[in-house]
Design a protein around this motif. Structure first.
Motif, mmCIF file in Angstrom:
data_model
loop_
_atom_site.group_PDB
_atom_site.id
_atom_site.type_symbol
_atom_site.label_atom_id
_atom_site.label_comp_id
_atom_site.label_asym_id
_atom_site.label_seq_id
_atom_site.Cartn_x
_atom_site.Cartn_y
_atom_site.Cartn_z
ATOM 1 N N ILE A 3 0.852 -1.190 0.000
ATOM 2 C CA ILE A 3 0.000 0.000 0.000
ATOM 3 C C ILE A 3 0.895 1.250 0.000
ATOM 4 C CG2 ILE A 3 -1.798 1.253 1.258
ATOM 5 C CD1 ILE A 3 -2.848 -1.389 0.383
ATOM 6 N N SER A 4 0.465 2.279 -0.768
ATOM 7 C CA SER A 4 1.305 3.481 -0.894
ATOM 8 C C SER A 4 1.404 4.284 0.397
ATOM 9 C CB SER A 4 0.763 4.375 -2.022
ATOM 10 O OG SER A 4 -0.549 4.817 -1.738
ATOM 11 N N ALA A 5 0.437 4.183 1.285
ATOM 12 C CA ALA A 5 0.489 4.979 2.527
ATOM 13 C C ALA A 5 1.814 4.743 3.240
ATOM 14 C CB ALA A 5 -0.683 4.603 3.443
ATOM 15 N N ARG A 6 2.542 5.828 3.503
ATOM 16 C CA ARG A 6 3.881 5.710 4.091
ATOM 17 C C ARG A 6 3.852 5.335 5.565
ATOM 18 N NH1 ARG A 6 6.980 3.643 1.292
ATOM 19 N NH2 ARG A 6 4.946 2.947 0.607
ATOM 20 N N ASN A 7 2.716 5.543 6.227
ATOM 21 C CA ASN A 7 2.632 5.254 7.656
ATOM 22 C C ASN A 7 1.786 4.015 7.864
ATOM 23 O OD1 ASN A 7 4.040 7.752 8.683
ATOM 24 N ND2 ASN A 7 2.393 8.711 7.499
ATOM 25 N N GLN A 8 2.439 2.945 8.297
ATOM 26 C CA GLN A 8 1.765 1.662 8.476
ATOM 27 C C GLN A 8 2.212 1.107 9.821
ATOM 28 O OE1 GLN A 8 2.161 -0.863 5.017
ATOM 29 N NE2 GLN A 8 1.801 0.826 3.586
ATOM 30 N N SER A 61 0.833 10.294 4.221
ATOM 31 C CA SER A 61 1.758 11.341 4.689
ATOM 32 C C SER A 61 1.115 12.722 4.650
ATOM 33 C CB SER A 61 3.014 11.374 3.805
ATOM 34 O OG SER A 61 3.679 10.138 3.843
ATOM 35 N N THR A 62 0.238 12.953 3.677
ATOM 36 C CA THR A 62 -0.393 14.271 3.543
ATOM 37 C C THR A 62 -1.360 14.581 4.683
ATOM 38 O OG1 THR A 62 -1.876 13.149 1.984
ATOM 39 C CG2 THR A 62 -0.240 14.638 1.058
ATOM 40 N N GLU A 63 -1.687 13.582 5.500
ATOM 41 C CA GLU A 63 -2.644 13.795 6.596
ATOM 42 C C GLU A 63 -1.956 14.100 7.930
ATOM 43 O OE1 GLU A 63 -5.478 14.194 5.661
ATOM 44 O OE2 GLU A 63 -5.751 13.006 3.853
ATOM 45 N N VAL A 64 -0.627 14.174 7.929
ATOM 46 C CA VAL A 64 0.115 14.387 9.176
ATOM 47 C C VAL A 64 0.517 15.859 9.331
ATOM 48 C CG1 VAL A 64 2.151 13.712 10.518
ATOM 49 C CG2 VAL A 64 1.047 12.043 8.992
ATOM 50 N N ALA B 23 7.103 19.723 1.266
ATOM 51 C CA ALA B 23 8.332 19.095 1.767
ATOM 52 C C ALA B 23 7.965 17.791 2.446
ATOM 53 C CB ALA B 23 9.028 20.007 2.765
ATOM 54 N N LYS B 24 8.921 16.871 2.455
ATOM 55 C CA LYS B 24 8.746 15.630 3.203
ATOM 56 C C LYS B 24 9.496 15.749 4.518
ATOM 57 C CE LYS B 24 11.385 12.090 2.167
ATOM 58 N NZ LYS B 24 12.015 10.887 1.579
ATOM 59 N N VAL B 25 8.836 15.380 5.621
ATOM 60 C CA VAL B 25 9.468 15.422 6.936
ATOM 61 C C VAL B 25 9.318 14.055 7.577
ATOM 62 C CG1 VAL B 25 9.549 16.586 9.166
ATOM 63 C CG2 VAL B 25 8.796 17.854 7.143
ATOM 64 N N ILE B 35 7.350 8.237 11.426
ATOM 65 C CA ILE B 35 6.195 8.865 10.778
ATOM 66 C C ILE B 35 6.670 9.729 9.619
ATOM 67 C CG2 ILE B 35 4.434 10.672 11.069
ATOM 68 C CD1 ILE B 35 3.636 9.468 13.646
ATOM 69 N N SER B 36 6.001 9.558 8.463
ATOM 70 C CA SER B 36 6.295 10.351 7.279
ATOM 71 C C SER B 36 5.200 11.400 7.102
ATOM 72 C CB SER B 36 6.344 9.437 6.043
ATOM 73 O OG SER B 36 6.367 10.205 4.853
ATOM 74 N N SER B 37 5.610 12.651 6.886
ATOM 75 C CA SER B 37 4.652 13.743 6.750
ATOM 76 C C SER B 37 4.971 14.567 5.506
ATOM 77 C CB SER B 37 4.749 14.644 7.996
ATOM 78 O OG SER B 37 4.037 15.852 7.796
ATOM 79 N N VAL B 38 3.925 15.017 4.811
ATOM 80 C CA VAL B 38 4.103 15.981 3.726
ATOM 81 C C VAL B 38 3.388 17.265 4.133
ATOM 82 C CG1 VAL B 38 3.533 16.554 1.338
ATOM 83 C CG2 VAL B 38 4.346 14.264 1.896
ATOM 84 N N ILE B 39 4.146 18.334 4.290
ATOM 85 C CA ILE B 39 3.573 19.633 4.658
ATOM 86 C C ILE B 39 4.066 20.675 3.652
ATOM 87 C CG2 ILE B 39 3.408 19.024 7.095
ATOM 88 C CD1 ILE B 39 5.895 20.661 7.641
#
Lengths: 69, 69, 69, 69, 69, 69
Positions: A3-8, A61-64, B23-25, B35-39
């Motif tokens: 799955i593409s979601a980076r957080n698992q 990742s876009t939800e963090v 950016a990726k954090v 945890i991977s984040s895109v902000i």
């Protein structure tokens, strides 16, 4: 399937509170960390989710968001 | 300030990759969990984020999906 | 693995545009319907995504808005 | 009005389940594809949604995940 | 067309920064309030967005978090 | 603490409707603008939210769509 979601996060359901349309599912992912999820009752029924189940939590990742003191 | 997001993880930024708009954090929250984040780059600049910073990751419960074998 | 996301569409990648942090992935799900996705470049690399790949698009019910004339 | 959401599917409401705060709306978009949506009861009332209505489902590209075997 | 998103703010684009896959769009909604949006470059092109355009920002209720001192 | 979400609106809770799993919170941010939020009942209880409270609404840029006539 990958799955593409980076957080698992693998964990165990420790609480499941059904509502009318949605349900709250609490997952213990170890290391003292707990994840809270709101999904549809349809998903709870389809996956036959119940406390004690081993599951994986997925978060894009876009939800963090990030906070800094 | 208390934030409504039910998922709040304290950690340390271990990687920050700037893009044009976003950016990726990457944040190490301990217990072997990352945890991977895109902000936005605007947020990176405003919070002066950089590797080594102590931060908190916030995730709404509605953004968490569940998978079960 | 079963995933809680209520919207799951099987299809084929027909376009993949890499960016710096994120990438655009266009998926043909048949019936004349196309799905556009923005995921991280990390996901593209991890799943080795490329045009022609058979994939599944997942969307949480809470992310769907409705319009009515 | 044109909407920025890249995923726009025309269909017909085939099920509407009201809850307290949110409602589930199921939309048949043809080609054998069904879309499940969770929106507020306020939206259901404001748009006067009911089974049989012709509607459009909108989904942002950033909300789409991808899975690959 | 009426849209289910409960948060709809009319305003004027005051800044548009293109990236590779996504773009940043800043909207002045009046009353001293500014809205920042990240959408795809495809959307920018399709809607022919540019500074000075009168637009509406749409946000689902499920995407709003709350903080309290 | 500074939060990465680019959209932050200070306001006052003018309505709070509890559900089973989620609640609706309506916030007056001034200038004639109202924000509607759906959060968990757990968050309502944890932050002790009630009408009259001064709060801040947070929205990620990636969650904002744009419409243009």
């Amino acid at each position: 399937m990958k799955i593409s979601a980076r957080n698992q996060f693998k964990g165990t359901i420790i609480e499941l509170k059904p509502g009318v349309v949605t349900a709250k599912v609490i997952i213990d992912i170890g290391g003292g960390n707990i994840i809270s999820s709101v999904i549809t009752m349809d998903s709870v029924d389809d996956l036959k989710l119940k406390p004690g189940d081993n599951v994986t939590a997925f978060i894009k990742s876009t939800e963090v968001m990030i906070g800094k003191e």
